[in-house]
Design a protein around this motif. Structure first.
Motif, PDB file in Angstrom:
ATOM      1  N   VAL A 191       0.822  -1.262   0.013  1.00  0.00           N
ATOM      2  CA  VAL A 191      -0.051  -0.041   0.125  1.00  0.00           C
ATOM      3  C   VAL A 191       0.758   1.122   0.044  1.00  0.00           C
ATOM      4  N   VAL A 192       0.714   1.956  -0.847  1.00  0.00           N
ATOM      5  CA  VAL A 192       1.571   3.297  -0.891  1.00  0.00           C
ATOM      6  C   VAL A 192       0.650   4.489  -1.275  1.00  0.00           C
ATOM      7  N   CYS A 193       0.420   5.440  -0.957  1.00  0.00           N
ATOM      8  CA  CYS A 193      -0.606   6.491  -0.792  1.00  0.00           C
ATOM      9  C   CYS A 193       0.084   7.796  -0.691  1.00  0.00           C
ATOM     10  N   SER A 194      -0.161   8.768  -1.507  1.00  0.00           N
ATOM     11  CA  SER A 194       0.515  10.191  -1.622  1.00  0.00           C
ATOM     12  C   SER A 194      -0.243  11.004  -2.389  1.00  0.00           C
ATOM     13  N   LYS A 195       0.275  12.331  -2.360  1.00  0.00           N
ATOM     14  CA  LYS A 195      -0.382  13.437  -2.966  1.00  0.00           C
ATOM     15  C   LYS A 195       0.636  14.682  -3.249  1.00  0.00           C
ATOM     16  N   ASP A 196       0.612  15.307  -4.333  1.00  0.00           N
ATOM     17  CA  ASP A 196       1.162  16.235  -4.577  1.00  0.00           C
ATOM     18  C   ASP A 196       0.950  17.474  -3.784  1.00  0.00           C
ATOM     19  N   ILE A 197       1.982  18.110  -3.082  1.00  0.00           N
ATOM     20  CA  ILE A 197       1.665  19.277  -1.941  1.00  0.00           C
ATOM     21  C   ILE A 197       1.798  20.559  -2.763  1.00  0.00           C
ATOM     22  N   GLY A 198       2.369  20.646  -3.940  1.00  0.00           N
ATOM     23  CA  GLY A 198       2.622  21.901  -4.468  1.00  0.00           C
ATOM     24  C   GLY A 198       3.959  22.513  -3.905  1.00  0.00           C
ATOM     25  N   THR A 199       3.900  24.100  -3.735  1.00  0.00           N
ATOM     26  CA  THR A 199       5.154  24.765  -3.317  1.00  0.00           C
ATOM     27  C   THR A 199       4.827  25.513  -2.297  1.00  0.00           C
ATOM     28  N   PRO A 200       4.388  25.052  -0.913  1.00  0.00           N
ATOM     29  CA  PRO A 200       3.986  25.781  -0.149  1.00  0.00           C
ATOM     30  C   PRO A 200       5.132  26.593   0.707  1.00  0.00           C
ATOM     31  N   ALA A 201       4.612  27.692   1.128  1.00  0.00           N
ATOM     32  CA  ALA A 201       5.607  28.600   1.807  1.00  0.00           C
ATOM     33  C   ALA A 201       6.167  27.804   3.197  1.00  0.00           C
ATOM     34  N   ASP A 202       5.611  27.247   3.789  1.00  0.00           N
ATOM     35  CA  ASP A 202       5.664  26.623   4.950  1.00  0.00           C
ATOM     36  C   ASP A 202       5.752  25.039   4.663  1.00  0.00           C
ATOM     37  N   LEU A 203       6.910  24.521   4.315  1.00  0.00           N
ATOM     38  CA  LEU A 203       6.932  23.289   3.786  1.00  0.00           C
ATOM     39  C   LEU A 203       6.995  22.234   4.960  1.00  0.00           C
ATOM     40  N   GLU A 204       7.413  22.602   6.134  1.00  0.00           N
ATOM     41  CA  GLU A 204       7.609  21.547   7.099  1.00  0.00           C
ATOM     42  C   GLU A 204       5.958  21.505   7.660  1.00  0.00           C
ATOM     43  N   GLY A 205       5.569  22.524   7.783  1.00  0.00           N
ATOM     44  CA  GLY A 205       3.950  22.722   8.295  1.00  0.00           C
ATOM     45  C   GLY A 205       2.922  21.925   7.541  1.00  0.00           C
ATOM     46  N   THR A 206       3.299  22.234   6.323  1.00  0.00           N
ATOM     47  CA  THR A 206       2.450  21.350   5.187  1.00  0.00           C
ATOM     48  C   THR A 206       2.800  19.948   5.202  1.00  0.00           C
ATOM     49  N   VAL A 207       4.003  19.368   5.130  1.00  0.00           N
ATOM     50  CA  VAL A 207       4.336  18.138   5.161  1.00  0.00           C
ATOM     51  C   VAL A 207       3.831  17.297   6.289  1.00  0.00           C
ATOM     52  N   MET A 208       4.032  18.043   7.350  1.00  0.00           N
ATOM     53  CA  MET A 208       3.573  17.344   8.889  1.00  0.00           C
ATOM     54  C   MET A 208       1.890  17.164   8.852  1.00  0.00           C
ATOM     55  N   ALA A 209       1.174  18.194   8.010  1.00  0.00           N
ATOM     56  CA  ALA A 209      -0.094  18.061   8.027  1.00  0.00           C
ATOM     57  C   ALA A 209      -0.457  17.115   7.253  1.00  0.00           C
ATOM     58  N   ALA A 210       0.166  16.954   6.168  1.00  0.00           N
ATOM     59  CA  ALA A 210      -0.065  15.789   5.241  1.00  0.00           C
ATOM     60  C   ALA A 210       0.163  14.305   6.099  1.00  0.00           C
ATOM     61  N   PHE A 211       1.025  14.265   6.760  1.00  0.00           N
ATOM     62  CA  PHE A 211       1.705  12.893   7.541  1.00  0.00           C
ATOM     63  C   PHE A 211       0.501  12.833   8.495  1.00  0.00           C
ATOM     64  N   LYS A 212       0.150  13.875   9.170  1.00  0.00           N
ATOM     65  CA  LYS A 212      -1.095  13.679  10.239  1.00  0.00           C
ATOM     66  C   LYS A 212      -2.332  12.786   9.587  1.00  0.00           C
ATOM     67  N   GLU A 213      -2.633  13.321   8.161  1.00  0.00           N
ATOM     68  CA  GLU A 213      -3.654  12.798   7.680  1.00  0.00           C
ATOM     69  C   GLU A 213      -3.484  11.476   7.089  1.00  0.00           C
ATOM     70  N   LEU A 214      -2.268  11.109   6.891  1.00  0.00           N
ATOM     71  CA  LEU A 214      -1.711   9.719   6.440  1.00  0.00           C
ATOM     72  C   LEU A 214      -1.807   8.868   7.596  1.00  0.00           C
ATOM     73  N   TRP A 215      -1.595   9.246   8.908  1.00  0.00           N
ATOM     74  CA  TRP A 215      -1.275   8.613  10.018  1.00  0.00           C
ATOM     75  C   TRP A 215      -2.049   7.254  10.404  1.00  0.00           C
ATOM     76  N   PRO A 216      -3.714   7.617  10.039  1.00  0.00           N
ATOM     77  CA  PRO A 216      -4.680   6.363  10.283  1.00  0.00           C
ATOM     78  C   PRO A 216      -4.210   5.229   9.373  1.00  0.00           C
ATOM     79  N   LEU A 217      -3.689   5.393   8.318  1.00  0.00           N
ATOM     80  CA  LEU A 217      -3.045   4.397   7.138  1.00  0.00           C
ATOM     81  C   LEU A 217      -2.132   3.817   7.940  1.00  0.00           C
ATOM     82  N   ASN A 218      -0.969   4.601   8.278  1.00  0.00           N
ATOM     83  CA  ASN A 218       0.342   3.679   8.861  1.00  0.00           C
ATOM     84  C   ASN A 218      -0.222   3.419  10.056  1.00  0.00           C
ATOM     85  N   ALA A 219      -1.041   3.742  10.939  1.00  0.00           N
ATOM     86  CA  ALA A 219      -1.501   3.096  12.249  1.00  0.00           C
ATOM     87  C   ALA A 219      -2.167   1.668  11.737  1.00  0.00           C
ATOM     88  N   LEU A 220      -2.963   1.560  10.735  1.00  0.00           N
ATOM     89  CA  LEU A 220      -3.663   0.503  10.338  1.00  0.00           C
ATOM     90  C   LEU A 220      -2.672  -0.436  10.033  1.00  0.00           C
TER      91      LEU A 220
END
Length: 212
Positions: free
Chosen positions: A176-205
């Motif tokens: 299982v591999v899940c991803s999305k393009d996050i564009g070019t955000p000014a706050d890269l760390e915050g945007t990536v962590m927000a994505a990882f938090k959304e993805l956490w239920p998958l990795n927890a599973l």
């Protein structure tokens, strides 16, 4: 942080057009002095946040810039992208990962297990068969948020299951591999962590599946 994306894309665009050792040797200063230090720092910044999110030990990795060309028809020596990975070192036979990459035309955040080891594959199919409503709920939520899943490895549902099984897509997966393009955000760390938090239920599973 968006400047690092511009720098990386400019470097990899030139590398794409000149993928030879001579060019790399003459221009690798951008990788050694800018891109690699950024990547190592970014890995270190997110590792403790992911450890807190997952309550596991996290092992980070920057993938090497050289391609493995031993079994490839494409003999170009260097990758035209930069990939980073954080592995969740759960107490299980196999661990899921979070990953982040910058390429010529993408900036991607994702998660999952690239390929299930045999015992984990068997567990995955049992979960997909017996608890498919919960699994499909996690998948559907991520799809609604703009994430995409890698196509299942199998064309057909395994013979042990009904070909019209409601979790047929999941049963055809061997990873299982899940991803999305996050564009070019000014706050890269915050945007990536927000994505990882959304993805956490998958990795927890996936941790639960691996531990079963």
């Amino acid at each position: 942080m968006s400047d690092i994306i511009k720098t990386a894309r400019a470097f990899y665009s030139d590398l794409h057009a000149n993928n030879k050792k001579d060019w790399w040797d003459e221009n690798r200063g951008t990788y050694d002095d800018v891109l690699k230090p950024f990547a190592l720092s970014f890995l270190d910044q997110l590792a403790p946040q992911l450890a807190d999110l997952s309550d596991t030990t996290v092992k980070s990795k920057l993938f090497r810039p050289h391609r493995d060309v031993r079994f490839s028809k494409d003999k170009t020596p260097y990758k035209t992208h930069m990939n980073m990975m954080w592995r969740l070192e759960a107490d299980a036979p196999q661990s899921p990962v979070f990953f982040f990459g910058i390429g010529l035309d993408y900036v991607t955040a994702g998660a999952g297990m690239m390929g299930f080891e045999k015992p984990v594959l068997e567990n995955w199919r049992q979960f997909a068969d017996l608890d498919h409503k919960r699994l499909l709920g996690i998948f559907d939520d991520l799809k609604t948020k703009g994430y995409g899943f890698r196509e299942p490895a199998l064309k057909r549902v395994p013979n042990a299951y009904d070909k019209d099984h409601p979790a047929g897509e999941l049963l055809r997966m061997k990873g299982v591999v899940c991803s999305k393009d996050i564009g070019t955000p000014a706050d890269l760390e915050g945007t990536v962590m927000a994505a990882f938090k959304e993805l956490w239920p998958l990795n927890a599973l996936l941790i639960q599946v691996a531990e079963a």
